[in-house]
Design an enzyme around this catalytic site. Structure first.
Site, mmCIF file in Angstrom:
data_model
loop_
_atom_site.group_PDB
_atom_site.id
_atom_site.type_symbol
_atom_site.label_atom_id
_atom_site.label_comp_id
_atom_site.label_asym_id
_atom_site.label_seq_id
_atom_site.Cartn_x
_atom_site.Cartn_y
_atom_site.Cartn_z
ATOM 1 N N ASP A 63 0.836 -1.202 0.000
ATOM 2 C CA ASP A 63 0.000 0.000 0.000
ATOM 3 C C ASP A 63 0.869 1.250 0.000
ATOM 4 O O ASP A 63 2.050 1.211 0.332
ATOM 5 C CB ASP A 63 -0.990 0.012 1.174
ATOM 6 C CG ASP A 63 -0.444 -0.640 2.419
ATOM 7 O OD1 ASP A 63 -1.182 -1.367 3.083
ATOM 8 O OD2 ASP A 63 0.756 -0.418 2.733
ATOM 9 N N ASP A 65 1.071 4.936 1.489
ATOM 10 C CA ASP A 65 0.544 5.851 2.496
ATOM 11 C C ASP A 65 1.150 7.238 2.301
ATOM 12 O O ASP A 65 2.309 7.371 1.916
ATOM 13 C CB ASP A 65 0.876 5.345 3.903
ATOM 14 C CG ASP A 65 0.271 3.970 4.170
ATOM 15 O OD1 ASP A 65 -0.748 3.641 3.534
ATOM 16 O OD2 ASP A 65 0.818 3.224 5.000
ATOM 17 N N ASP A 141 8.517 3.009 13.801
ATOM 18 C CA ASP A 141 9.141 1.912 14.542
ATOM 19 C C ASP A 141 10.603 1.643 14.189
ATOM 20 O O ASP A 141 11.455 1.626 15.062
ATOM 21 C CB ASP A 141 8.294 0.627 14.447
ATOM 22 C CG ASP A 141 7.858 0.289 13.029
ATOM 23 O OD1 ASP A 141 8.294 0.973 12.079
ATOM 24 O OD2 ASP A 141 7.086 -0.680 12.868
HETATM 25 P P1 ATP Z 1 3.565 -3.815 5.239
HETATM 26 O O1 ATP Z 1 4.283 -4.016 3.959
HETATM 27 O O2 ATP Z 1 3.421 -5.058 6.042
HETATM 28 O O3 ATP Z 1 2.269 -3.045 5.128
HETATM 29 P P2 ATP Z 1 4.476 -1.409 6.513
HETATM 30 O O4 ATP Z 1 5.856 -0.943 6.889
HETATM 31 O O5 ATP Z 1 3.733 -0.621 5.493
HETATM 32 O O6 ATP Z 1 4.589 -2.928 6.102
HETATM 33 P P3 ATP Z 1 2.240 -0.927 8.235
HETATM 34 O O7 ATP Z 1 1.761 -1.761 9.365
HETATM 35 O O8 ATP Z 1 1.394 -0.812 7.016
HETATM 36 O O9 ATP Z 1 3.689 -1.479 7.874
HETATM 37 O O10 ATP Z 1 2.545 0.514 8.829
HETATM 38 C C1 ATP Z 1 2.886 1.623 8.016
HETATM 39 C C2 ATP Z 1 3.988 2.457 8.680
HETATM 40 O O11 ATP Z 1 3.522 2.984 9.924
HETATM 41 C C3 ATP Z 1 5.257 1.690 9.019
HETATM 42 O O12 ATP Z 1 6.144 1.638 7.934
HETATM 43 C C4 ATP Z 1 5.809 2.476 10.188
HETATM 44 O O13 ATP Z 1 6.510 3.618 9.733
HETATM 45 C C5 ATP Z 1 4.564 2.951 10.915
HETATM 46 N N1 ATP Z 1 4.147 2.030 11.998
HETATM 47 C C6 ATP Z 1 3.295 0.995 11.902
HETATM 48 N N2 ATP Z 1 3.125 0.381 13.088
HETATM 49 C C7 ATP Z 1 3.906 1.053 13.968
HETATM 50 C C8 ATP Z 1 4.159 0.920 15.361
HETATM 51 N N3 ATP Z 1 3.604 -0.053 16.086
HETATM 52 N N4 ATP Z 1 4.998 1.820 15.935
HETATM 53 C C9 ATP Z 1 5.566 2.815 15.215
HETATM 54 N N5 ATP Z 1 5.370 2.981 13.909
HETATM 55 C C10 ATP Z 1 4.547 2.120 13.277
HETATM 56 MG MG MG Z 2 1.709 -0.992 4.903
#
Ligand code: ATP
Ligand code: MG
Length: 399
Positions: A63, A65, A141
């Site tokens: 996705d 964002d 994170d």
């Molecule tokens: P995926 O490919 O699994 O979606 P992602 O990195 O996009 O991985 P998401 O869960 O969609 O992970 O979260 C989007 C963003 O939000 C992350 O890249 C991170 O920067 C932030 N984020 C998500 N969860 C947390 C958390 N628990 N604490 C701090 N930042 C977070």
């Molecule tokens: Mg994501």
């Protein structure tokens, strides 16, 4: 005077357009629309988070964002197809058909380390308040998840050293990992998810903090933990992910019965991981077809080594109960998993006349796949299972 009290102003490292590999042709056109519109209205607009990480790695993001200086109501004004969600922290969802571009105002985390903590001490902050690009980078994170792609000049903005860590293939907590993991223990599972999925190592201090604080996972919200457990499966790296969950102690915290079984079954060499490896091949094939594997099947494979060792009637129910109790998996997942585990006996016999009704069970296709995974892991013949598959082809489709 008092020069030592002056705050050091930190600047991000900026990688210009020609210094990184992100190209707009790999960014979702609707995400680009959101970025351009906000930027055109004078707001700061970045692509943020996992999307930037994946683009830099040459992977296809799940996705896209957007992070912006526009407040939620301002984002809403900018788009007709925009909905605000969330009570505590308002997020804007800009919709394009079934697709959603999540658009969040830069925020800060009152508990984040460093300079931000100084601000937090100044006044009563809610858990999440609006912030700047800098605070928004620091509340994330891991360093590789803290990068921004700026639509204004196509540069990558790095406050946290994420570019270097991407190059080194390292998962490193932003700030003090001890604080960050206690603040939100689910991050420890996310470290394992990214490490196994991307093939990155967990940086030493980050790993040490996980060893020290793994038990905090029990304090995290159960639905979030359950969700993260099932996020360890897609993309075909669950064997590695659950091995890390076991080695860091979190599997023992969450599902002690399974960890105890693994202890007695060769530890990191337990058959549990062999079944998961075969599941991973299957997950990879299914992902290529854009098909999501059911959580019932995943749960069943996870518990199969333990189930096969028990070899008693009703063992499926008893063993899946562990996941019900500790992870609070949904009832439907539980029922499917039990059906799959208990289907092995039936599907090991050829589909004789009068014993074929199972093909009409709503979990039959999952049962076929589950048993194929089990047979492959055990290096057994699939001939009898093929007979069931043929029978389904012949009859099962048309009822
Ligand atoms: P995926 O490919 O699994 O979606 P992602 O990195 O996009 O991985 P998401 O869960 O969609 O992970 O979260 C989007 C963003 O939000 C992350 O890249 C991170 O920067 C932030 N984020 C998500 N969860 C947390 C958390 N628990 N604490 C701090 N930042 C977070
Ligand atoms: Mg994501």
């Amino acid at each position: 005077m008092f020069g030592f009290l002056k705050k050091k102003t930190k600047l991000p490292v900026v990688y210009k357009r020609q210094e990184h590999c992100i190209s707009r042709k790999n960014i979702d056109p609707d995400a680009l629309k959101v970025l351009y519109r906000l930027s055109g209205l004078g707001y700061t607009a970045y692509l943020v988070g996992g999307g930037v990480r994946d683009l830099l790695m040459g992977r296809k993001p799940k996705d896209f964002d957007v992070g912006t200086s526009a407040r939620p109501n301002e984002v809403k004004k900018a788009f007709r197809n925009c909905f605000l969600i969330g009570r505590r922290f308002r997020l804007a969802h800009v919709r394009f058909g079934a697709k959603v571009i999540e658009t969040a105002t830069f925020r800060q985390n009152s508990q984040t380390v460093g300079e931000i903590i100084e601000h937090a001490a100044e006044g009563p902050f809610e858990d999440n308040t609006f912030g700047t690009p800098e605070t928004d980078a620091y509340r994330r994170d891991f360093t590789v998840n803290g990068l921004f792609y700026d639509i204004k000049d196509f540069s990558v903005i790095d406050w946290v050293g994420g570019m270097k860590d991407l190059e080194k293939k390292v998962i490193r907590a932003i700030g003090d990992p001890n604080i960050r993991f206690q603040e939100d223990p689910v991050r420890m599972m996310r470290a394992i998810k990214f490490s196994s999925r991307l093939g990155f190592t967990i940086e030493k201090r980050t790993a040490a903090a996980m060893k020290a604080h793994h038990r905090c996972i029990l304090a995290a919200s159960q639905p979030r933990v359950c969700e993260e457990v099932f996020r360890l499966f897609p993309y075909g790296h669950s064997a590695e992910a659950f091995r890390l969950m076991y080695e860091f102690g979190m599997l023992g915290d969450l599902v002690p019965e399974l960890a105890a079984f693994i202890d007695g079954d060769g530890g990191s060499k337990s058959a549990t991981f062999k079944y998961l490896e075969v599941l991973d091949d299957y997950e990879t094939i299914m992902a290529e077809k854009d098909f999501e594997v059911s959580n019932g099947l995943r749960a069943a494979v996870l518990m199969t080594a333990m189930f096969r060792a028990e070899n008693k009637d009703g063992a499926g129910r008893r063993i899946m109960q562990y996941l019900m109790n500790s992870l609070k998996i949904p009832k439907a997942t539980y029922f499917t998993a039990v059906t799959l585990m208990e289907s092995t006996k039936r599907l090991a016999q050829p589909p004789a006349k009068g014993k074929q009704r199972f093909i009409y069970n709503r979990d039959f296709l999952d049962a076929l796949d589950y048993n194929r995974i089990v047979l492959r892991a055990e290096k057994m013949s699939e001939n009898t299972l093929d007979k069931w598959a043929d029978l389904y082809e012949e009859k099962g489709n048309n009822e």
